[in-house]
Write a protein that holds these residues in place. Structure first.
Motif, short mmCIF file in Angstrom:
data_model
loop_
_atom_site.label_atom_id
_atom_site.label_comp_id
_atom_site.label_asym_id
_atom_site.label_seq_id
_atom_site.Cartn_x
_atom_site.Cartn_y
_atom_site.Cartn_z
N SER A 63 0.75 -1.32 0.09
CA SER A 63 -0.08 -0.03 -0.10
C SER A 63 0.79 1.11 -0.18
N THR A 64 0.38 2.18 -0.69
CA THR A 64 1.17 3.57 -0.56
C THR A 64 0.29 4.57 -0.22
N GLN A 65 0.94 5.54 0.82
CA GLN A 65 0.12 6.79 1.19
C GLN A 65 0.54 7.90 0.27
N ASP A 67 0.23 12.33 -0.21
CA ASP A 67 -0.28 13.64 0.24
C ASP A 67 -0.72 14.07 -0.78
N TYR A 182 -8.21 2.11 -4.40
CA TYR A 182 -7.67 3.30 -3.37
C TYR A 182 -8.88 4.02 -2.42
N THR A 185 -8.24 8.80 3.25
CA THR A 185 -7.99 8.66 4.55
C THR A 185 -8.11 10.08 5.33
N ALA A 189 -5.33 13.24 1.70
CA ALA A 189 -4.52 11.84 1.63
C ALA A 189 -5.25 10.66 1.26
N ILE A 190 -4.43 9.96 0.54
CA ILE A 190 -5.25 8.83 0.00
C ILE A 190 -4.23 7.37 0.42
N THR A 191 -4.78 6.48 0.48
CA THR A 191 -4.04 5.26 0.49
C THR A 191 -4.43 4.44 -0.52
#
Length: 193
Positions: A63-65, A67, A182, A185, A189-191
């Motif tokens: 998973s990637t966060q 901004d 996706y 959050t 921001a997304i995950t």
């Protein structure tokens, strides 16, 4: 002529039919052998199966966060998701209107912008940066890169052109740029993944 004494000591078997092994001992030996073989197979198979599990670096990339706070309207960024390029684009109202003006049934891979974005967040387009033709990385996410004739992304390998919604508009690519799983959050921001 003397005859041989054929008398056997007491308790000795008289013929081969009289020889009976202890059945409990035989069963114990068979169960023991099967158990030993099973444990041995497990000892050998466990490391083999464990070697097929993803490594720690792959799990860390599952998973990637991202901004979103620094991405201005009309800008795109490149990130990495599972060792593949990830494009995150903040669409302007004009780009959203241009994507909405194209009838979905006129497209090779018919999808609307709403189907490719989250509800209430149609300005955020998240796609994998991999051309669906032969896997090249399209241009258009970086500053000053060629966005192609439709203002989205342009694949320099074979000339596939995508619009602002990441939909294929011309060239050999058969499908739109893939949209990974996706979730937001927060508002900034997304995950992915």
């Amino acid at each position: 002529m003397a005859t041989a004494d054929t008398t056997l000591p007491a308790g000795a078997p008289h013929s081969a039919d009289d020889v009976v092994a202890d059945p409990r001992r035989r069963d114990y030996m068979q169960i023991g052998a099967v158990a030993f073989a099973g444990i041995g197979a497990g000892v050998i198979a466990l490391p083999l199966i464990n070697s097929m599990n993803p490594s720690a670096d792959v799990l860390a990339l599952s998973s990637t966060q991202v901004d979103l706070s620094a991405i201005q309207p009309g800008q795109s960024i490149k990130a990495e998701f599972r060792k593949q390029p990830l494009f995150v684009r903040n669409l302007t109202p004009a780009e959203i209107a241009a994507a909405g003006a194209v009838p979905a049934d006129s497209l090779r891979d018919p999808q609307t912008l709403e189907e490719r974005t989250k509800a209430g967040k149609t300005n955020w387009l998240v796609t994998l940066g991999v051309c669906t033709h032969l896997g090249c990385v399209p241009l258009g996410a970086g500053e000053g890169e060629n966005k192609g004739p439709f203002g989205g992304y342009f694949c320099p390998c074979h000339g596939s052109a995508y619009d602002t919604a990441g939909r294929i508009r011309s060239g050999p690519a058969p499908l739109n740029l893939a949209v990974p799983e996706y979730e937001f959050t927060s508002d900034t921001a997304i995950t992915v993944g």
